[in-house]
Design a protein around this motif. Structure first.
Motif, short mmCIF file in Angstrom:
data_model
loop_
_atom_site.label_atom_id
_atom_site.label_comp_id
_atom_site.label_asym_id
_atom_site.label_seq_id
_atom_site.Cartn_x
_atom_site.Cartn_y
_atom_site.Cartn_z
N LEU A 68 16.03 -44.30 -16.65
CA LEU A 68 14.86 -43.94 -15.85
C LEU A 68 14.71 -44.87 -14.65
O LEU A 68 14.48 -44.42 -13.52
CB LEU A 68 13.61 -43.97 -16.72
N VAL A 69 14.90 -46.16 -14.87
CA VAL A 69 14.82 -47.13 -13.77
C VAL A 69 15.95 -46.87 -12.77
O VAL A 69 15.73 -46.88 -11.55
CB VAL A 69 14.89 -48.58 -14.32
N SER A 71 17.49 -44.03 -12.20
CA SER A 71 17.25 -42.78 -11.47
C SER A 71 16.18 -42.96 -10.40
O SER A 71 16.29 -42.39 -9.31
CB SER A 71 16.87 -41.67 -12.43
N GLU A 72 15.16 -43.77 -10.66
CA GLU A 72 14.15 -44.04 -9.64
C GLU A 72 14.77 -44.76 -8.45
O GLU A 72 14.49 -44.43 -7.29
CB GLU A 72 13.03 -44.89 -10.23
N ARG A 73 15.63 -45.72 -8.71
CA ARG A 73 16.30 -46.44 -7.63
C ARG A 73 17.27 -45.53 -6.87
O ARG A 73 17.41 -45.63 -5.65
CB ARG A 73 17.04 -47.65 -8.20
N VAL A 75 17.01 -42.24 -6.47
CA VAL A 75 16.24 -41.31 -5.64
C VAL A 75 15.74 -42.00 -4.38
O VAL A 75 15.74 -41.42 -3.30
CB VAL A 75 15.07 -40.71 -6.47
N GLN A 76 15.36 -43.27 -4.48
CA GLN A 76 14.93 -44.02 -3.30
C GLN A 76 16.05 -44.16 -2.28
O GLN A 76 15.83 -44.11 -1.09
CB GLN A 76 14.44 -45.41 -3.70
N THR A 80 22.24 -38.30 -5.16
CA THR A 80 21.92 -37.09 -5.91
C THR A 80 22.88 -36.82 -7.05
O THR A 80 22.54 -36.07 -7.96
CB THR A 80 21.92 -35.87 -4.98
N CYS A 100 18.66 -38.28 -19.29
CA CYS A 100 17.56 -38.84 -18.50
C CYS A 100 17.87 -38.78 -17.00
O CYS A 100 17.00 -38.43 -16.21
CB CYS A 100 17.27 -40.27 -18.93
N ASN A 104 15.82 -36.46 -14.09
CA ASN A 104 15.11 -37.13 -13.00
C ASN A 104 15.81 -37.03 -11.65
O ASN A 104 15.56 -37.84 -10.76
CB ASN A 104 14.89 -38.60 -13.38
#
Length: 116
Positions: A68-69, A71-73, A75-76, A80, A100, A104
């Protein structure tokens, strides 16, 4: 950080490799560019946010949290899609990571390519 060009699709995704490392205590996820061989994204359960909130940092729940961490990074940065660096078996902790990431916004391809 390295950004993928828009619309580069699966061909560009195989340039970014996902490394998944697990030990008895920690889980490490890294995304490396195949051309430059530089790691430009990473998430580890050794980081402070995991150490404060989790007692066990090597189970499936920790693998999902690290993904999750990551994927957040990703996306920033605008990443893709990634390709696995090795032919991991789709089971257990790796399955949690892939699921996950796919949920995300970071697609994990099924292809496996060796260094050329």
């Amino acid at each position: 950080c390295i950004k993928m060009a828009a619309g580069s699709g699966a061909a560009g995704a195989c340039r970014n490799l996902l490394y998944f490392t697990k030990s008895n205590r920690n889980i490490t996820l890294q995304v490396m560019n195949k051309d430059t061989r530089l790691v430009f994204l990473s998430a580890q359960t050794v980081e402070r946010c995991f150490m404060d909130n989790m007692r066990v940092r090597s189970d499936k729940r920790a693998a999902r949290a690290a993904a999750l961490v990551l994927s957040e990074r990703a996306v920033q940065v605008g990443l893709t899609a990634v390709a696995p660096a090795q032919s991991y078996r789709y089971h257990g902790k790796y399955k949690e990571v892939v699921d996950c990431l796919n949920e995300n916004g970071v697609r994990v391809l099924k292809c496996f390519r060796r260094w050329k």
